[in-house]
Write an enzyme that holds these catalytic residues in place. Sequence first.
Site, PDB file in Angstrom:
ATOM      1  N   HIS A   1       0.816  -1.220   0.000  1.00 57.94           N
ATOM      2  CA  HIS A   1       0.000   0.000   0.000  1.00 57.94           C
ATOM      3  C   HIS A   1       0.849   1.269   0.000  1.00 57.94           C
ATOM      4  O   HIS A   1       0.340   2.345  -0.267  1.00 57.94           O
ATOM      5  CB  HIS A   1      -0.936  -0.005   1.216  1.00 57.94           C
ATOM      6  CG  HIS A   1      -2.030  -1.026   1.097  1.00 57.94           C
ATOM      7  ND1 HIS A   1      -3.318  -0.709   0.746  1.00 57.94           N
ATOM      8  CD2 HIS A   1      -2.016  -2.374   1.247  1.00 57.94           C
ATOM      9  CE1 HIS A   1      -4.053  -1.808   0.699  1.00 57.94           C
ATOM     10  NE2 HIS A   1      -3.286  -2.832   1.010  1.00 57.94           N
TER      11      HIS A   1
ATOM     12  N   ASP B   1       3.509   9.393  -1.049  1.00 56.20           N
ATOM     13  CA  ASP B   1       2.329   8.634  -0.632  1.00 56.20           C
ATOM     14  C   ASP B   1       2.115   7.497  -1.620  1.00 56.20           C
ATOM     15  O   ASP B   1       2.299   7.704  -2.831  1.00 56.20           O
ATOM     16  CB  ASP B   1       1.095   9.552  -0.652  1.00 56.20           C
ATOM     17  CG  ASP B   1       0.136   9.265   0.493  1.00 56.20           C
ATOM     18  OD1 ASP B   1       0.035   8.086   0.894  1.00 56.20           O
ATOM     19  OD2 ASP B   1      -0.517  10.208   0.975  1.00 56.20           O
TER      20      ASP B   1
HETATM   21  C1  GDG Z   1      -2.120   3.786   3.165  1.00 58.62           C
HETATM   22  C2  GDG Z   1      -1.125   4.492   2.231  1.00 58.62           C
HETATM   23  C3  GDG Z   1      -2.856   4.444   0.407  1.00 58.62           C
HETATM   24  C4  GDG Z   1      -8.318  10.567   7.560  1.00 58.62           C
HETATM   25  N1  GDG Z   1      -8.564  11.352   8.634  1.00 58.62           N
HETATM   26  C5  GDG Z   1      -9.786  10.995   9.076  1.00 58.62           C
HETATM   27  C6  GDG Z   1     -10.268   9.965   8.266  1.00 58.62           C
HETATM   28  N2  GDG Z   1      -9.356   9.725   7.347  1.00 58.62           N
HETATM   29  C7  GDG Z   1      -9.505   8.713   6.284  1.00 58.62           C
HETATM   30  C8  GDG Z   1      -9.553   9.331   4.910  1.00 58.62           C
HETATM   31  C9  GDG Z   1      -9.100   8.160   4.044  1.00 58.62           C
HETATM   32  C10 GDG Z   1      -8.146   7.408   4.960  1.00 58.62           C
HETATM   33  O1  GDG Z   1      -8.420   7.824   6.290  1.00 58.62           O
HETATM   34  C11 GDG Z   1      -6.685   7.732   4.665  1.00 58.62           C
HETATM   35  O2  GDG Z   1      -6.296   7.126   3.485  1.00 58.62           O
HETATM   36  P1  GDG Z   1      -4.919   7.501   2.762  1.00 58.62           P
HETATM   37  O3  GDG Z   1      -4.922   6.807   1.461  1.00 58.62           O
HETATM   38  O4  GDG Z   1      -4.837   8.976   2.616  1.00 58.62           O
HETATM   39  O5  GDG Z   1      -3.730   7.143   3.722  1.00 58.62           O
HETATM   40  P2  GDG Z   1      -3.047   6.019   4.683  1.00 58.62           P
HETATM   41  O6  GDG Z   1      -3.822   5.838   5.920  1.00 58.62           O
HETATM   42  O7  GDG Z   1      -1.663   6.513   4.866  1.00 58.62           O
HETATM   43  O8  GDG Z   1      -3.044   4.635   3.862  1.00 58.62           O
HETATM   44  C12 GDG Z   1      -1.871   5.332   1.190  1.00 58.62           C
HETATM   45  C13 GDG Z   1      -3.735   3.646   1.376  1.00 58.62           C
HETATM   46  O9  GDG Z   1      -2.949   2.927   2.330  1.00 58.62           O
HETATM   47  C14 GDG Z   1      -4.609   2.634   0.621  1.00 58.62           C
HETATM   48  O10 GDG Z   1      -3.826   1.748  -0.147  1.00 58.62           O
HETATM   49  O11 GDG Z   1      -3.668   5.275  -0.391  1.00 58.62           O
HETATM   50  O12 GDG Z   1      -0.947   5.908   0.284  1.00 58.62           O
HETATM   51  O13 GDG Z   1      -0.253   5.325   2.982  1.00 58.62           O
HETATM   52  O14 GDG Z   1     -10.163   7.318   3.727  1.00 58.62           O
HETATM   53  O15 GDG Z   1     -10.851   9.817   4.635  1.00 58.62           O
HETATM   54  N3  GDG Z   1     -11.464   9.371   8.447  1.00 58.62           N
HETATM   55  C15 GDG Z   1     -12.218   9.807   9.505  1.00 58.62           C
HETATM   56  N4  GDG Z   1     -11.807  10.809  10.334  1.00 58.62           N
HETATM   57  C16 GDG Z   1     -10.608  11.425  10.172  1.00 58.62           C
HETATM   58  O16 GDG Z   1     -10.272  12.318  10.946  1.00 58.62           O
HETATM   59  N5  GDG Z   1     -13.402   9.235   9.719  1.00 58.62           N
END
Ligand code: GDG
Length: 459
Positions: free
Chosen positions: A157, A365
């Site tokens: 990921h 990322d």
């Molecule tokens: C890894 C990889 C890859 C965030 N703050 C809150 C909240 N979120 C949710 C967002 C989104 C998720 O969390 C974050 O997803 P990301 O993709 O930005 O990042 P990582 O957690 O680092 O995930 C990344 C992912 O895996 C999937 O393969 O895209 O690159 O690092 O859904 O909306 N949700 C809530 N409150 C918050 O304060 N409810």
Amino acid sequence: MSRLVVISNRIADPRKPAAGGLAVALGDALNKTGGLWFGWSGNIAEEGSPGEGEMHVRQAGTVTLATVNLCREDHDTYYHGYSNSVLWPVFHYRLDLADFNARYIAGYRRVNQMFARKLLPLLRDDDILWIHDYHLIPLAAELRTMGCRQRMGFFLHIPMPPPLIMAAIPQHEWLMRSFMAYDLVGLQSEADVSHFKRYVRNEGSAEEVDSTRVRAFGATVAVKAFPIGIDVDEFSRLTLAPEAMETCQGMREEYSRRRLLMGIDRLDYSKGIPHRVRAFRELLDRYPENRGSATLIMIASPSRDDVNAYGDLRQELEGLCGSVNGDYGELDWMPVRYIHRMVARKRVPGLCRAAAVGLVTPLRDGMNLVAKEYVVAQDPEDPGVLVLSRFAGAAEQLKEALLVNPYDPEGMANCIQQALQMPLEERQQRHQKLMARIREFDVHWWRKAFLQALNEASA
Ligand code: GDG
């Protein structure tokens, strides 16, 4: 149909609404085959001994959930140590933050061996195994040593670093050889695939068998990009549900005289959050017409608080936000609203929709799902503009966003200004194209494409 077995560091009950897009997509696939999901329970057994964790198996509908506890030493070395203080920083190009403590690799190997030992008796001959993320890179190799011959795929990921950055990890060759025990390695972007292939070419004298398969270190593996998507239908439904609509309406009323810019991330140094505040400061400095109006809402949900680098980041961010507010704020206008708390999932689409500009500016990322969520949450008649870091995996797909370099505050401020002034027609055109791509390559596409390639790779 073969049974699907998903293995990831943490598991989620796919029936629970809080599970999120990935868990739901995997849950769908598991439900179809009456599958098994295996991972760490999230519990730390204070009394346990290293390499020994109690396993619990329970049924959630047609899916079997099997979880293992970790003892304190395993948790500290495998999870906090090697996974989050070596692999996470290095794979995000942050060699300066890596802590190559010898205890960590021992814990990482021990827990992967234990997972293999616990999982093995639960497996059936024609199972298909799908292993997720950097915590579990050597799991297939451990299982193969124990005689496991089932098809195995791995999805990373986070980004795959270029070979010379990878080479900073003392065990880099062992790690890269571990990938070769899979039938298929899925990565987020073409850039990641090219880094993987360059490494095995340089260090393993790899031969390209065909456009996806490489042979190196005495084994052949298929390597391909499967950019992860979101569950577009679910997120659209969430956007139009009363909680999100109320949040959006409430924000619009409260900030009726302002233009909102929004960022939402886990508080992580890979996400470029301080860089975003510096660029916002630059915007206020260069384009004074935004003073008294542009308001940056930054939600940075707590994450890995007990790793040192995260505490430092928190302090830096508090200082930066305080200084922008102190230098530019007015009695009736606070330029930056920084919230270090988790916001309820139901409210996230409403926040996205209320913002004229979505700022997704990671330094590196794997993909970044917030970029996709921001686009899906917009009103197609009057959409906001996505400002996206070129260093997010998502930038390979989302070309109609305004792509920025987060290390360049002036360039980023110019782009934010362009976003704030973009005419309606251009916003609509960009949004339409982004939406079409996000819809086509959603999380269900991702899951099907990966599983089909895994079938083909091991045929
Ligand atoms: C890894 C990889 C890859 C965030 N703050 C809150 C909240 N979120 C949710 C967002 C989104 C998720 O969390 C974050 O997803 P990301 O993709 O930005 O990042 P990582 O957690 O680092 O995930 C990344 C992912 O895996 C999937 O393969 O895209 O690159 O690092 O859904 O909306 N949700 C809530 N409150 C918050 O304060 N409810």
